[in-house]
Scaffold this motif. Structure first.
Motif, PDB file in Angstrom:
ATOM      1  N   LEU A   1       0.819  -1.221   0.000  1.00  0.00           N
ATOM      2  CA  LEU A   1       0.000   0.000   0.000  1.00  0.00           C
ATOM      3  C   LEU A   1       0.849   1.266   0.000  1.00  0.00           C
ATOM      4  O   LEU A   1       0.326   2.370  -0.097  1.00  0.00           O
ATOM      5  CB  LEU A   1      -0.924   0.012   1.221  1.00  0.00           C
ATOM      6  N   ARG A   2       2.162   1.097   0.093  1.00  0.00           N
ATOM      7  CA  ARG A   2       3.054   2.253   0.146  1.00  0.00           C
ATOM      8  C   ARG A   2       2.967   3.051  -1.162  1.00  0.00           C
ATOM      9  O   ARG A   2       2.863   2.490  -2.243  1.00  0.00           O
ATOM     10  CB  ARG A   2       4.489   1.798   0.380  1.00  0.00           C
ATOM     11  N   GLY A   3       2.982   4.383  -1.025  1.00  0.00           N
ATOM     12  CA  GLY A   3       2.991   5.242  -2.199  1.00  0.00           C
ATOM     13  C   GLY A   3       1.645   5.863  -2.529  1.00  0.00           C
ATOM     14  O   GLY A   3       1.567   6.763  -3.370  1.00  0.00           O
TER      15      GLY A   3
ATOM     16  N   VAL B   1      -1.551   7.670   2.575  1.00  0.00           N
ATOM     17  CA  VAL B   1      -1.269   6.425   3.293  1.00  0.00           C
ATOM     18  C   VAL B   1       0.130   6.517   3.890  1.00  0.00           C
ATOM     19  O   VAL B   1       1.120   6.708   3.164  1.00  0.00           O
ATOM     20  CB  VAL B   1      -1.368   5.199   2.367  1.00  0.00           C
ATOM     21  N   ILE B   2       0.213   6.419   5.186  1.00  0.00           N
ATOM     22  CA  ILE B   2       1.486   6.519   5.897  1.00  0.00           C
ATOM     23  C   ILE B   2       1.804   5.151   6.492  1.00  0.00           C
ATOM     24  O   ILE B   2       0.984   4.572   7.214  1.00  0.00           O
ATOM     25  CB  ILE B   2       1.407   7.573   7.013  1.00  0.00           C
ATOM     26  N   ILE B   3       2.986   4.631   6.169  1.00  0.00           N
ATOM     27  CA  ILE B   3       3.431   3.344   6.711  1.00  0.00           C
ATOM     28  C   ILE B   3       4.677   3.613   7.533  1.00  0.00           C
ATOM     29  O   ILE B   3       5.701   4.044   7.018  1.00  0.00           O
ATOM     30  CB  ILE B   3       3.724   2.327   5.595  1.00  0.00           C
ATOM     31  N   SER B   4       4.582   3.373   8.819  1.00  0.00           N
ATOM     32  CA  SER B   4       5.695   3.720   9.696  1.00  0.00           C
ATOM     33  C   SER B   4       5.868   2.665  10.774  1.00  0.00           C
ATOM     34  O   SER B   4       5.017   1.796  10.968  1.00  0.00           O
ATOM     35  CB  SER B   4       5.445   5.086  10.348  1.00  0.00           C
TER      36      SER B   4
ATOM     37  N   ARG C   1      -1.276   4.160   8.654  1.00  0.00           N
ATOM     38  CA  ARG C   1      -2.119   5.264   9.058  1.00  0.00           C
ATOM     39  C   ARG C   1      -2.714   5.887   7.790  1.00  0.00           C
ATOM     40  O   ARG C   1      -1.997   6.130   6.818  1.00  0.00           O
ATOM     41  CB  ARG C   1      -1.322   6.323   9.838  1.00  0.00           C
ATOM     42  N   LEU C   2      -4.023   6.128   7.818  1.00  0.00           N
ATOM     43  CA  LEU C   2      -4.711   6.744   6.688  1.00  0.00           C
ATOM     44  C   LEU C   2      -5.044   8.183   7.054  1.00  0.00           C
ATOM     45  O   LEU C   2      -5.808   8.441   7.979  1.00  0.00           O
ATOM     46  CB  LEU C   2      -5.987   5.976   6.340  1.00  0.00           C
TER      47      LEU C   2
ATOM     48  N   LYS D   1      -5.824  17.430   5.220  1.00  0.00           N
ATOM     49  CA  LYS D   1      -5.612  18.116   3.952  1.00  0.00           C
ATOM     50  C   LYS D   1      -5.133  17.170   2.869  1.00  0.00           C
ATOM     51  O   LYS D   1      -5.561  17.257   1.706  1.00  0.00           O
ATOM     52  CB  LYS D   1      -4.599  19.259   4.149  1.00  0.00           C
ATOM     53  N   ASP D   2      -4.217  16.279   3.212  1.00  0.00           N
ATOM     54  CA  ASP D   2      -3.676  15.316   2.242  1.00  0.00           C
ATOM     55  C   ASP D   2      -4.325  13.946   2.423  1.00  0.00           C
ATOM     56  O   ASP D   2      -3.657  12.916   2.375  1.00  0.00           O
ATOM     57  CB  ASP D   2      -2.157  15.188   2.409  1.00  0.00           C
ATOM     58  N   ARG D   3      -5.614  13.952   2.622  1.00  0.00           N
ATOM     59  CA  ARG D   3      -6.315  12.705   2.947  1.00  0.00           C
ATOM     60  C   ARG D   3      -6.231  11.702   1.804  1.00  0.00           C
ATOM     61  O   ARG D   3      -6.110  12.065   0.627  1.00  0.00           O
ATOM     62  CB  ARG D   3      -7.778  12.989   3.263  1.00  0.00           C
ATOM     63  N   VAL D   4      -6.298  10.447   2.172  1.00  0.00           N
ATOM     64  CA  VAL D   4      -6.342   9.386   1.178  1.00  0.00           C
ATOM     65  C   VAL D   4      -7.724   9.392   0.531  1.00  0.00           C
ATOM     66  O   VAL D   4      -8.748   9.548   1.197  1.00  0.00           O
ATOM     67  CB  VAL D   4      -6.039   8.017   1.825  1.00  0.00           C
ATOM     68  N   GLU D   5      -7.740   9.254  -0.785  1.00  0.00           N
ATOM     69  CA  GLU D   5      -9.004   9.174  -1.507  1.00  0.00           C
ATOM     70  C   GLU D   5      -9.411   7.709  -1.629  1.00  0.00           C
ATOM     71  O   GLU D   5      -8.591   6.857  -1.968  1.00  0.00           O
ATOM     72  CB  GLU D   5      -8.884   9.810  -2.894  1.00  0.00           C
TER      73      GLU D   5
END
Length: 297
Positions: A97-99, A103-106, A113-114, A118-122
């Motif tokens: 799901l990276r990229g 979508v934040i993968i940490s 984390r979704l 402002k930069d929300r995942v669509e």
């Protein structure tokens, strides 16, 4: 165990629902399946058993029952449910799901984390990637919205456009369960020419209450399973009091095992049933009042 009040996850604990389970499995070959039946009829159990048996599929299970008491839900709530479900995936799938924007993968465990700001995942972007993962892995991805009528409370975001896009273009399967059947139809707007989903065929599975014969056999089998002998007159009385809703019969058996008394088991089951019906009615009125407030200028 038949008298376990939690949703079943094994076929052997699912009494006389083979036809419904097989139909639900057939529905996986369609973009959208509706699994409809009154509360406590066993819809969640059917889904969970299918999930346990269809191990080649990749599942995203969203339990929307937690929002029954809400007057409305937001896009953030919806993303939170997707986030929770995706974090149950194996690490190598989460990495795929990276990229995606938002979508934040940490973390060492690749926790997802979704973003909903402002930069929300669509959602359409997420569906696109899920479809690509399905093709790459050669495995069907199934997204379940349990008690999907709660999505009618979604404010500030119309999920139907993303669903219609996925229906027409992507290799994803969706299951919508619902106990308020009219509300499910209303949410999906299937007969509304202005709806993004208008004209899309959907596979439908109905889960009906047990007949008298099924109910009596269910109780006999449940008591036999735990080595308790109960007379036919008591079992028939339980059906006469409670009807054929599997959840109530299960709860009656559960209470009987605890207290060893028919009258006490009936009393506790009816009290529980009344509380749930009252709560559901109050939630319905609250949701209707909220809708009227939105519509009224």
């Amino acid at each position: 165990m038949l008298f376990d009040p939690k949703p079943k996850e094994r076929r052997e604990d699912l009494f006389d629902r083979d036809d419904e389970l097989n139909k639900l499995r057939t529905g996986l070959g369609y973009p959208i399946t509706l699994l409809l039946g009154i509360r406590r009829s066993g819809k969640s159990s059917l889904v969970k058993v299918l999930m346990s048996e269809e191990k080649d599929a990749i599942w995203i299970y969203l339990d929307l029952r937690k929002y029954e008491g809400y007057t409305y839900i937001t896009y953030r709530h919806l993303l939170n449910e997707f986030e929770r479900a995706l974090n149950t995936w194996p690490r190598f799938l989460r990495e795929l799901l990276r990229g995606i924007r938002g979508v934040i993968i940490s973390g060492s465990g690749f926790e997802i984390r979704l973003s909903w700001g402002k930069d929300r995942v669509e959602l359409a972007d997420l569906f696109d990637r899920l479809s690509s993962i399905s093709e790459r892995e050669g495995r069907r991805i199934v997204i379940v919205f349990d008690e999907s009528q709660e999505l009618r409370k979604l404010k500030g975001f119309n999920i139907l456009y993303s669903l219609a896009y996925a229906y027409d273009n992507l290799k994803l399967s969706f299951i919508f369960t619902g106990s308020q059947i009219g509300m499910v139809y209303r949410f999906l707007r299937l007969k509304d020419p202005g709806s993004p989903l208008f004209g899309r065929a959907m596979f439908e599975v109905r889960v009906n209450p047990f007949t008298r014969e099924q109910s009596i056999e269910f109780l006999k089998t449940g008591f036999r399973e735990v080595g308790i002998s109960v007379s036919n007159s008591v079992i028939e009385s339980a059906y006469d009091e409670l009807g054929g809703i599997p959840g109530w019969l299960t709860y009656y058996g559960f209470n009987y095992l605890q207290f060893g008394n028919h009258e006490e088991a009936i009393k506790r089951t009816l009290e529980y049933a009344v509380q749930l019906v009252r709560q559901e009615f109050e939630n319905f009125l609250r949701g209707r009042e909220e809708l009227e407030n939105v519509i009224t200028p």
